[in-house]
Design a protein around this motif. Structure first.
Motif, mmCIF file in Angstrom:
data_model
loop_
_atom_site.group_PDB
_atom_site.id
_atom_site.type_symbol
_atom_site.label_atom_id
_atom_site.label_comp_id
_atom_site.label_asym_id
_atom_site.label_seq_id
_atom_site.Cartn_x
_atom_site.Cartn_y
_atom_site.Cartn_z
ATOM 1 N N PRO A 1 0.752 -11.898 11.915
ATOM 2 C CA PRO A 1 0.752 -11.679 10.465
ATOM 3 C C PRO A 1 -0.360 -12.405 9.722
ATOM 4 N N GLU A 2 -0.734 -13.618 10.143
ATOM 5 C CA GLU A 2 -1.762 -14.349 9.413
ATOM 6 C C GLU A 2 -3.101 -13.617 9.451
ATOM 7 N N PHE A 3 -3.368 -12.862 10.523
ATOM 8 C CA PHE A 3 -4.598 -12.091 10.626
ATOM 9 C C PHE A 3 -4.449 -10.697 10.017
ATOM 10 N N GLN A 4 -3.284 -10.096 10.194
ATOM 11 C CA GLN A 4 -3.090 -8.699 9.827
ATOM 12 C C GLN A 4 -2.740 -8.492 8.361
ATOM 13 N N THR A 5 -1.944 -9.379 7.789
ATOM 14 C CA THR A 5 -1.497 -9.191 6.410
ATOM 15 C C THR A 5 -2.648 -9.139 5.408
ATOM 16 N N PRO A 6 -3.679 -10.005 5.508
ATOM 17 C CA PRO A 6 -4.794 -9.885 4.561
ATOM 18 C C PRO A 6 -5.517 -8.542 4.656
ATOM 19 N N VAL A 7 -5.494 -7.920 5.830
ATOM 20 C CA VAL A 7 -6.120 -6.610 5.991
ATOM 21 C C VAL A 7 -5.336 -5.558 5.215
ATOM 22 N N VAL A 8 -4.027 -5.550 5.394
ATOM 23 C CA VAL A 8 -3.170 -4.631 4.637
ATOM 24 C C VAL A 8 -3.359 -4.857 3.147
ATOM 25 N N ASP A 9 -3.335 -6.112 2.740
ATOM 26 C CA ASP A 9 -3.497 -6.475 1.335
ATOM 27 C C ASP A 9 -4.822 -5.943 0.782
ATOM 28 N N THR A 10 -5.886 -6.107 1.553
ATOM 29 C CA THR A 10 -7.211 -5.678 1.105
ATOM 30 C C THR A 10 -7.288 -4.164 0.957
ATOM 31 N N PHE A 11 -6.795 -3.425 1.936
ATOM 32 C CA PHE A 11 -6.825 -1.968 1.844
ATOM 33 C C PHE A 11 -6.071 -1.481 0.609
ATOM 34 N N LEU A 12 -4.938 -2.116 0.318
ATOM 35 C CA LEU A 12 -4.141 -1.685 -0.835
ATOM 36 C C LEU A 12 -4.848 -1.967 -2.160
ATOM 37 N N ARG A 13 -5.756 -2.940 -2.175
ATOM 38 C CA ARG A 13 -6.442 -3.249 -3.425
ATOM 39 C C ARG A 13 -7.345 -2.100 -3.902
ATOM 40 N N SER A 14 -7.577 -1.106 -3.043
ATOM 41 C CA SER A 14 -8.366 0.045 -3.455
ATOM 42 C C SER A 14 -7.556 1.035 -4.292
ATOM 43 N N LEU A 15 -6.240 0.866 -4.320
ATOM 44 C CA LEU A 15 -5.401 1.856 -4.988
ATOM 45 C C LEU A 15 -5.675 2.014 -6.484
ATOM 46 N N PRO A 16 -5.944 0.940 -7.244
ATOM 47 C CA PRO A 16 -6.266 1.178 -8.656
ATOM 48 C C PRO A 16 -7.447 2.132 -8.847
ATOM 49 N N GLN A 17 -8.434 2.047 -7.964
ATOM 50 C CA GLN A 17 -9.559 2.975 -8.034
ATOM 51 C C GLN A 17 -9.175 4.352 -7.503
ATOM 52 N N SER A 18 -8.391 4.391 -6.445
ATOM 53 C CA SER A 18 -7.976 5.675 -5.871
ATOM 54 C C SER A 18 -7.136 6.482 -6.858
ATOM 55 N N LEU A 19 -6.376 5.787 -7.701
ATOM 56 C CA LEU A 19 -5.465 6.454 -8.636
ATOM 57 C C LEU A 19 -6.072 6.688 -10.008
ATOM 58 N N ARG A 20 -7.355 6.380 -10.169
ATOM 59 C CA ARG A 20 -7.941 6.430 -11.512
ATOM 60 C C ARG A 20 -7.878 7.816 -12.155
ATOM 61 N N ALA A 21 -7.809 8.876 -11.350
ATOM 62 C CA ALA A 21 -7.744 10.226 -11.917
ATOM 63 C C ALA A 21 -6.309 10.663 -12.205
ATOM 64 N N VAL A 22 -5.335 9.832 -11.835
ATOM 65 C CA VAL A 22 -3.926 10.158 -12.064
ATOM 66 C C VAL A 22 -3.514 9.665 -13.445
ATOM 67 N N THR A 23 -3.042 10.570 -14.266
ATOM 68 C CA THR A 23 -2.604 10.212 -15.615
ATOM 69 C C THR A 23 -1.116 9.881 -15.597
ATOM 70 N N ALA A 24 -0.777 8.727 -16.115
ATOM 71 C CA ALA A 24 0.624 8.305 -16.189
ATOM 72 C C ALA A 24 0.782 7.396 -17.389
ATOM 73 N N ARG A 25 1.950 7.426 -17.990
ATOM 74 C CA ARG A 25 2.165 6.559 -19.147
ATOM 75 C C ARG A 25 2.171 5.102 -18.704
ATOM 76 N N ALA A 26 1.777 4.240 -19.633
ATOM 77 C CA ALA A 26 1.723 2.810 -19.333
ATOM 78 C C ALA A 26 3.092 2.323 -18.854
ATOM 79 N N GLY A 27 3.068 1.573 -17.777
ATOM 80 C CA GLY A 27 4.300 1.032 -17.222
ATOM 81 C C GLY A 27 4.809 1.755 -16.000
#
Length: 258
Positions: free
Chosen positions: A143-169
């Motif tokens: 986990p000490e090696f693998q978890t930061p990798v998972v965490d890093t990949f997920l950090r791309s989601l705000p950019q990946s979802l930028r075209a998705v319109t949703a109400r705040a919250g």
């Protein structure tokens, strides 16, 4: 207010250990094993050369201020013997750690420097797993090696979802067994991500999987037959499609400074 990229990921203590772990694998290889297929059309030799090229390119740009167009590095390295390639790899060890430990990784930037370091670590860790699988070595999946990798990949989601319109919250919930939980939230100006479980009882979409399946999904090496059982999605179909189509190169490119 949480920054769009989320809280810092500290991989600095892992950089040298990840490098040394790969050197340990490469040092035991017999000549025929360097020619084993590792990823697509690349052999173990090719993939090792690619990882070395990533390190040298980062040192050239961020330490030495040398910017140049990418050259066909991997084909050029095929003329090098495994012994020469291995020696070059060993010589590069610790240089990136030395570079980053003298920089302020929290300095304000469009893409924070800690995220640049994390993306490089995630990319190199992923390639190391492919090398290990090719030669039959145990994965570096503690986990000490693998978890930061998972965490890093997920950090791309705000950019990946930028075209998705949703109400705040509105929230997108991500649960990765063996790594943790993350929540992506819509705001008036875009999406943000943070660690922790979603607070909404009806998120816009959700992903649940395990850490091993997740990095394989992102690297495009999770068999389609397994994706349906190991990656569980629910909610908005468009968002689920984005979650299911996460790929390493695209994830990391969204985290790379211009």
């Amino acid at each position: 207010m949480t920054a769009p990229w989320g809280p810092p990921i500290d991989v600095l203590p892992l950089l040298v250990r990840e490098e040394q772990a790969l050197i340990g694998v490469l040092s035991d290889l017999r000549p025929p094993e360097w020619a084993l297929p590792a990823l697509g059309e690349w052999t173990v030799h090719d993939l090792t050369a690619h990882v070395l090229g990533l390190k040298l390119r980062r040192l050239s740009r961020d330490r030495d201020g040398h910017f140049a167009d990418e050259a066909p590095w991997v084909p050029a390295c095929r003329q090098l013997s495994p012994e020469v390639l291995f020696a070059m790899f060993v010589d590069s060890t610790t240089q990136l750690t030395e570079l980053w430990k003298h920089r302020d990784l929290d300095e304000p930037a469009a893409v924070p420097l800690w995220l640049t370091v994390a993306r490089d670590y995630a990319e190199q860790w992923t390639y190391q797993q492919h090398i290990r699988e090719a030669v039959g070595a145990p994965l570096l999946d503690e986990p000490e090696f693998q978890t930061p990798v998972v965490d890093t990949f997920l950090r791309s989601l705000p950019q990946s979802l930028r075209a998705v319109t949703a109400r705040a919250g509105r929230q997108v919930a991500c649960s990765v067994e063996g790594a943790g939980r993350w929540t992506v939230r819509a705001t008036a100006v875009g999406w943000t991500i943070d660690r922790g479980a979603a607070t909404s009882r009806s998120p816009l979409a959700s992903l649940a999987t395990d850490a091993d399946a997740f990095w394989r999904l992102c690297s495009g090496t999770l068999p389609a037959a397994e994706a349906g059982t190991r990656v569980r999605l629910s909610g908005d179909p468009a968002v689920c499609e984005i979650l299911l189509s996460l790929r390493t190169r695209e994830c990391l490119s969204r985290l790379e400074p211009a």
